[in-house]
Design a protein around this motif. Structure first.
Motif, PDB file in Angstrom:
ATOM      1  N   LEU A  95     -14.830  -5.427  -4.319  1.00 54.61           N
ATOM      2  CA  LEU A  95     -14.305  -4.069  -4.133  1.00 54.61           C
ATOM      3  C   LEU A  95     -14.366  -3.652  -2.664  1.00 54.61           C
ATOM      4  O   LEU A  95     -13.436  -3.008  -2.151  1.00 54.61           O
ATOM      5  CB  LEU A  95     -15.075  -3.081  -4.995  1.00 54.61           C
ATOM      6  N   GLU A  96     -15.438  -4.017  -1.978  1.00 54.05           N
ATOM      7  CA  GLU A  96     -15.536  -3.673  -0.556  1.00 54.05           C
ATOM      8  C   GLU A  96     -14.482  -4.433   0.263  1.00 54.05           C
ATOM      9  O   GLU A  96     -13.952  -3.904   1.245  1.00 54.05           O
ATOM     10  CB  GLU A  96     -16.934  -3.948  -0.026  1.00 54.05           C
ATOM     11  N   LEU A  97     -14.161  -5.650  -0.128  1.00 51.56           N
ATOM     12  CA  LEU A  97     -13.091  -6.383   0.536  1.00 51.56           C
ATOM     13  C   LEU A  97     -11.746  -5.710   0.305  1.00 51.56           C
ATOM     14  O   LEU A  97     -10.896  -5.655   1.209  1.00 51.56           O
ATOM     15  CB  LEU A  97     -13.056  -7.831   0.040  1.00 51.56           C
ATOM     16  N   ALA A  98     -11.545  -5.179  -0.893  1.00 52.13           N
ATOM     17  CA  ALA A  98     -10.301  -4.453  -1.172  1.00 52.13           C
ATOM     18  C   ALA A  98     -10.238  -3.167  -0.359  1.00 52.13           C
ATOM     19  O   ALA A  98      -9.181  -2.800   0.170  1.00 52.13           O
ATOM     20  CB  ALA A  98     -10.202  -4.146  -2.671  1.00 52.13           C
ATOM     21  N   ARG A  99     -11.370  -2.478  -0.248  1.00 47.21           N
ATOM     22  CA  ARG A  99     -11.412  -1.253   0.561  1.00 47.21           C
ATOM     23  C   ARG A  99     -11.026  -1.548   2.011  1.00 47.21           C
ATOM     24  O   ARG A  99     -10.310  -0.770   2.645  1.00 47.21           O
ATOM     25  CB  ARG A  99     -12.822  -0.662   0.523  1.00 47.21           C
ATOM     26  N   ALA A 100     -11.477  -2.689   2.523  1.00 49.60           N
ATOM     27  CA  ALA A 100     -11.217  -3.055   3.915  1.00 49.60           C
ATOM     28  C   ALA A 100      -9.829  -3.651   4.125  1.00 49.60           C
ATOM     29  O   ALA A 100      -9.466  -3.965   5.264  1.00 49.60           O
ATOM     30  CB  ALA A 100     -12.284  -4.039   4.393  1.00 49.60           C
ATOM     31  N   GLY A 101      -9.068  -3.821   3.049  1.00 46.25           N
ATOM     32  CA  GLY A 101      -7.729  -4.382   3.180  1.00 46.25           C
ATOM     33  C   GLY A 101      -7.716  -5.864   3.495  1.00 46.25           C
ATOM     34  O   GLY A 101      -6.739  -6.374   4.053  1.00 46.25           O
ATOM     35  N   MET A 102      -8.767  -6.590   3.093  1.00 49.64           N
ATOM     36  CA  MET A 102      -8.885  -8.000   3.436  1.00 49.64           C
ATOM     37  C   MET A 102      -8.385  -8.941   2.343  1.00 49.64           C
ATOM     38  O   MET A 102      -8.376 -10.158   2.531  1.00 49.64           O
ATOM     39  CB  MET A 102     -10.347  -8.338   3.753  1.00 49.64           C
ATOM     40  N   VAL A 103      -7.999  -8.391   1.197  1.00 53.36           N
ATOM     41  CA  VAL A 103      -7.593  -9.236   0.074  1.00 53.36           C
ATOM     42  C   VAL A 103      -6.266  -8.739  -0.492  1.00 53.36           C
ATOM     43  O   VAL A 103      -5.867  -7.590  -0.288  1.00 53.36           O
ATOM     44  CB  VAL A 103      -8.668  -9.254  -1.033  1.00 53.36           C
ATOM     45  N   GLY A 104      -5.617  -9.643  -1.234  1.00 57.14           N
ATOM     46  CA  GLY A 104      -4.350  -9.271  -1.847  1.00 57.14           C
ATOM     47  C   GLY A 104      -4.514  -8.633  -3.207  1.00 57.14           C
ATOM     48  O   GLY A 104      -3.610  -7.936  -3.692  1.00 57.14           O
ATOM     49  N   ALA A 105      -5.643  -8.852  -3.844  1.00 60.32           N
ATOM     50  CA  ALA A 105      -5.979  -8.245  -5.133  1.00 60.32           C
ATOM     51  C   ALA A 105      -7.469  -8.469  -5.351  1.00 60.32           C
ATOM     52  O   ALA A 105      -8.057  -9.391  -4.772  1.00 60.32           O
ATOM     53  CB  ALA A 105      -5.172  -8.861  -6.273  1.00 60.32           C
ATOM     54  N   ALA A 106      -8.080  -7.619  -6.172  1.00 59.90           N
ATOM     55  CA  ALA A 106      -9.510  -7.750  -6.437  1.00 59.90           C
ATOM     56  C   ALA A 106      -9.794  -7.452  -7.900  1.00 59.90           C
ATOM     57  O   ALA A 106      -9.238  -6.501  -8.467  1.00 59.90           O
ATOM     58  CB  ALA A 106     -10.326  -6.811  -5.548  1.00 59.90           C
ATOM     59  N   VAL A 107     -10.655  -8.272  -8.485  1.00 68.69           N
ATOM     60  CA  VAL A 107     -11.147  -8.034  -9.845  1.00 68.69           C
ATOM     61  C   VAL A 107     -12.667  -7.990  -9.770  1.00 68.69           C
ATOM     62  O   VAL A 107     -13.303  -8.922  -9.260  1.00 68.69           O
ATOM     63  CB  VAL A 107     -10.699  -9.132 -10.825  1.00 68.69           C
ATOM     64  N   ALA A 108     -13.246  -6.911 -10.265  1.00 65.86           N
ATOM     65  CA  ALA A 108     -14.696  -6.736 -10.268  1.00 65.86           C
ATOM     66  C   ALA A 108     -15.177  -6.681 -11.716  1.00 65.86           C
ATOM     67  O   ALA A 108     -14.766  -5.798 -12.471  1.00 65.86           O
ATOM     68  CB  ALA A 108     -15.091  -5.457  -9.535  1.00 65.86           C
ATOM     69  N   LEU A 109     -16.025  -7.623 -12.089  1.00 65.57           N
ATOM     70  CA  LEU A 109     -16.606  -7.663 -13.425  1.00 65.57           C
ATOM     71  C   LEU A 109     -18.005  -7.057 -13.357  1.00 65.57           C
ATOM     72  O   LEU A 109     -18.870  -7.579 -12.654  1.00 65.57           O
ATOM     73  CB  LEU A 109     -16.680  -9.106 -13.931  1.00 65.57           C
TER      74      LEU A 109
END
Length: 259
Positions: A95-109
């Protein structure tokens, strides 16, 4: 360049998907086996876990620091804004990587950080007790893991049907817990971590097991409030580590949300 060399592996062919691992390496095995039929799975161990060294001395392993290290590792691994998935601590890192715009998609379990003070103390204290037990057992883990009752008493907070775990998977999980050099420093740093809300500009999915006893399901309601732009999924019958409980469903979720 990253200050440390994170341990990673690649399997399969197709679009890449990064699996962020910490204490859950054994739990990911059946999901990765399924994913590699359609994706190239790049599994990476967080600093201080698995085969990755801890962060340099003087660097506190906060969730944000771990995410920053993974982001630096992307370039060394030849990855540009890949989709990522993580469970528990790994979910918060995703989620923090998604916040920083570093990923194309994020799934948090079942991500950490959606707890109040008592919830953090309960979850992290439980893990500390489990770590002490794993260290005490040393190479004698089979005394606990060879019986369904032993597996149940050891993993009841993490897996909804721990008696169905194999002895090999349970042994591996205990060994990983005992030998992770970053465990205690990361556990201390996680006590004060709280996920703050943000509006993701990439697809974000938060999934929670309905039988999660380590980070109970009411924390999923906080995720709904903090991440209104995310997709929120209930994994019925699954515990805190849904990869062990229903690898097929977790695989289908990942393929449908990170394509």
């Amino acid at each position: 360049m990253s200050d440390i060399q994170l341990a990673s592996s690649r399997r399969g062919t197709g679009p890449p998907l990064v699996v962020i691992r910490q204490l859950d390496r054994e739990g990911w095995v059946p999901v990765i086996d399924l994913l590699t039929r359609e994706r190239e799975v790049v599994a990476v161990d967080l600093p201080g876990f698995g085969d990755s060294p801890p962060l340099p001395d003087g660097t506190t392993p906060t969730v944000q620091a771990l995410a920053a290290e993974v982001a630096k590792w992307f370039s060394t691994a030849g990855l540009t804004r890949p989709p990522v998935v993580g469970n528990s601590l790994g979910g918060a890192v995703a989620l923090e990587l998604a916040r920083a715009g570093m990923v194309g998609a994020a799934v948090a379990l079942s991500p950490i950080g959606l707890w109040a003070g008592p919830g953090a103390a309960y979850a992290l204290g439980s893990l500390r007790i489990a770590r002490t037990m794993a260290e005490t057992l040393g190479h004698r883990t089979a005394r606990v893991t060879r019986s369904p009752l032993g597996r149940t008493l050891t993993f009841w907070q993490l897996v909804s049907r721990p008696w169905r775990m194999t002895t090999e998977a349970a042994d591996g999980a205990l060994r990983s817990l005992a030998r992770s050099p970053g465990f205690e420093a990361t556990r201390r740093a996680a006590r004060t971590y709280r996920l703050t809300g943000f509006t993701p500009d990439v697809p974000v999915t938060v999934a929670w097991g309905t039988r999660d006893l380590l980070t109970p399901r009411h924390q999923a309601h906080r995720a709904n409030r903090l991440l209104p732009g995310a997709r929120h999924v209930r994994l019925h019958g699954c515990g805190h580590s849904p990869m062990s409980d229903d690898p097929g469903r977790v695989c289908r979720l990942l393929l449908s949300t990170t394509g």
